[in-house]
Design a protein around this motif. Sequence first.
Motif, PDB file in Angstrom:
ATOM      1  N   TRP A  89      49.171   8.193  30.671  1.00  0.00           N
ATOM      2  CA  TRP A  89      49.725   6.838  30.698  1.00  0.00           C
ATOM      3  C   TRP A  89      48.624   5.795  30.578  1.00  0.00           C
ATOM      4  N   ARG A  90      48.905   4.784  29.809  1.00  0.00           N
ATOM      5  CA  ARG A  90      47.965   3.687  29.644  1.00  0.00           C
ATOM      6  C   ARG A  90      48.711   2.366  29.692  1.00  0.00           C
ATOM      7  N   ILE A  91      48.142   1.412  30.405  1.00  0.00           N
ATOM      8  CA  ILE A  91      48.731   0.076  30.401  1.00  0.00           C
ATOM      9  C   ILE A  91      48.361  -0.591  29.086  1.00  0.00           C
ATOM     10  N   ASP A 133      44.932   1.768  39.031  1.00  0.00           N
ATOM     11  CA  ASP A 133      43.721   2.592  39.141  1.00  0.00           C
ATOM     12  C   ASP A 133      43.730   3.700  38.103  1.00  0.00           C
ATOM     13  N   ALA A 134      42.587   3.921  37.499  1.00  0.00           N
ATOM     14  CA  ALA A 134      42.456   4.980  36.493  1.00  0.00           C
ATOM     15  C   ALA A 134      41.691   6.173  37.052  1.00  0.00           C
ATOM     16  N   ALA A 135      41.806   7.282  36.336  1.00  0.00           N
ATOM     17  CA  ALA A 135      41.143   8.522  36.755  1.00  0.00           C
ATOM     18  C   ALA A 135      39.625   8.360  36.827  1.00  0.00           C
ATOM     19  N   ASP A 136      39.066   7.468  36.025  1.00  0.00           N
ATOM     20  CA  ASP A 136      37.597   7.291  36.014  1.00  0.00           C
ATOM     21  C   ASP A 136      37.133   6.205  36.977  1.00  0.00           C
ATOM     22  N   GLY A 137      38.047   5.689  37.809  1.00  0.00           N
ATOM     23  CA  GLY A 137      37.661   4.681  38.789  1.00  0.00           C
ATOM     24  C   GLY A 137      37.823   3.252  38.280  1.00  0.00           C
ATOM     25  N   TYR A 138      38.138   3.107  36.997  1.00  0.00           N
ATOM     26  CA  TYR A 138      38.376   1.772  36.441  1.00  0.00           C
ATOM     27  C   TYR A 138      39.642   1.210  37.075  1.00  0.00           C
ATOM     28  N   ARG A 139      39.650  -0.067  37.331  1.00  0.00           N
ATOM     29  CA  ARG A 139      40.858  -0.665  37.884  1.00  0.00           C
ATOM     30  C   ARG A 139      41.039  -2.088  37.374  1.00  0.00           C
ATOM     31  N   ARG A 161      52.790   6.874  24.320  1.00  0.00           N
ATOM     32  CA  ARG A 161      52.626   7.274  22.924  1.00  0.00           C
ATOM     33  C   ARG A 161      51.884   6.221  22.136  1.00  0.00           C
ATOM     34  N   ARG A 162      51.071   6.684  21.219  1.00  0.00           N
ATOM     35  CA  ARG A 162      50.336   5.818  20.293  1.00  0.00           C
ATOM     36  C   ARG A 162      50.707   6.292  18.883  1.00  0.00           C
ATOM     37  N   ASP A 163      51.220   5.373  18.100  1.00  0.00           N
ATOM     38  CA  ASP A 163      51.663   5.712  16.738  1.00  0.00           C
ATOM     39  C   ASP A 163      52.516   6.978  16.734  1.00  0.00           C
ATOM     40  N   ASP A 204      44.007  -2.888  18.445  1.00  0.00           N
ATOM     41  CA  ASP A 204      43.052  -2.262  19.360  1.00  0.00           C
ATOM     42  C   ASP A 204      41.720  -3.008  19.343  1.00  0.00           C
ATOM     43  N   HIS A 205      40.764  -2.480  20.080  1.00  0.00           N
ATOM     44  CA  HIS A 205      39.453  -3.085  20.246  1.00  0.00           C
ATOM     45  C   HIS A 205      38.754  -3.322  18.911  1.00  0.00           C
ATOM     46  N   ASP A 206      39.071  -2.468  17.929  1.00  0.00           N
ATOM     47  CA  ASP A 206      38.446  -2.607  16.607  1.00  0.00           C
ATOM     48  C   ASP A 206      39.317  -3.413  15.641  1.00  0.00           C
ATOM     49  N   ARG A 216      42.156  -9.673  24.613  1.00  0.00           N
ATOM     50  CA  ARG A 216      41.159  -8.665  24.958  1.00  0.00           C
ATOM     51  C   ARG A 216      41.897  -7.459  25.537  1.00  0.00           C
ATOM     52  N   GLN A 217      41.271  -6.308  25.406  1.00  0.00           N
ATOM     53  CA  GLN A 217      41.934  -5.052  25.801  1.00  0.00           C
ATOM     54  C   GLN A 217      41.466  -4.547  27.156  1.00  0.00           C
ATOM     55  N   ALA A 218      40.734  -5.402  27.868  1.00  0.00           N
ATOM     56  CA  ALA A 218      40.086  -4.934  29.101  1.00  0.00           C
ATOM     57  C   ALA A 218      41.081  -4.464  30.172  1.00  0.00           C
ATOM     58  N   ARG A 219      42.306  -5.010  30.135  1.00  0.00           N
ATOM     59  CA  ARG A 219      43.281  -4.575  31.151  1.00  0.00           C
ATOM     60  C   ARG A 219      44.161  -3.437  30.645  1.00  0.00           C
ATOM     61  N   TRP A 220      43.844  -2.929  29.484  1.00  0.00           N
ATOM     62  CA  TRP A 220      44.618  -1.794  28.963  1.00  0.00           C
ATOM     63  C   TRP A 220      44.082  -0.521  29.613  1.00  0.00           C
ATOM     64  N   VAL A 221      44.372  -0.367  30.871  1.00  0.00           N
ATOM     65  CA  VAL A 221      43.793   0.726  31.663  1.00  0.00           C
ATOM     66  C   VAL A 221      44.250   2.081  31.122  1.00  0.00           C
ATOM     67  N   ARG A 222      43.280   2.874  30.712  1.00  0.00           N
ATOM     68  CA  ARG A 222      43.594   4.249  30.257  1.00  0.00           C
ATOM     69  C   ARG A 222      43.735   5.151  31.478  1.00  0.00           C
ATOM     70  N   GLN A 223      44.393   6.285  31.300  1.00  0.00           N
ATOM     71  CA  GLN A 223      44.498   7.319  32.339  1.00  0.00           C
ATOM     72  C   GLN A 223      44.894   6.733  33.695  1.00  0.00           C
TER      73      GLN A 223
END
Length: 170
Positions: free
Chosen positions: A145-147, A104-110, A132-134, A64-66, A154-161
Amino acid sequence: MKNRTLATIFLLVALCAPAIFGQTKQSPAPAPQTLDVGGEVARPLKLSAADLSKLPRKTVNAKDHDGKAITFEGVALDEVLRLAGVEFGEKLRGKQLALFLVADAADGYRAVFALPELDPAFTDQVVILADRRDGKLLSEAEGPWRIVAASEKRQARWVRQVVTLTIRRA
Ligand SMILES: Nc1nc2c(c(=O)[nH]1)N[C@H]1C(S)=C(S)[C@@H](COP(=O)(O)O)O[C@H]1N2
Ligand SMILES: [Mo]
């Protein structure tokens, strides 16, 4: 007499109070979440978790990002698109190569993916639509669902929601 009347009214109000004031507003049950697959596809679809559960499961190990190791589980993104009639492999050629996916994500992120990036005939990178995560269902903030493009640094294209997958033509 007056006192008795007052007492009766008081008693009635007291008895009825829970019924009158105690009604907590019941929020309607949340609509089951669905994923829209549309745009330049043969069969636009609205998929439920039940529909997606019919696809083969994929598990990927990711950082992940961290930098923390996580296991994501879900279905391959190309399999989801195939349900809507998106063509891969031998058929992903010529004019089809100008097609791309907008997630497209629920928060407008794409974020955008070119189809060959998702095609096992072109690449060994596996991009999944994770649920699912872990081992646990994704949280509301991340899912349902998350990509996850686990091999990307980098995790920038791991679109949440993710709410919509749209195929467009460049
Ligand atoms: N819906 C949505 N997904 C998103 C983002 C966002 O703002 N909205 N940010 C992206 C970016 S830039 C990163 S680095 C990762 C962060 O993932 P994390 O929330 O699991 O740390 O999510 C990606 N997915
Ligand atoms: Mo990011």
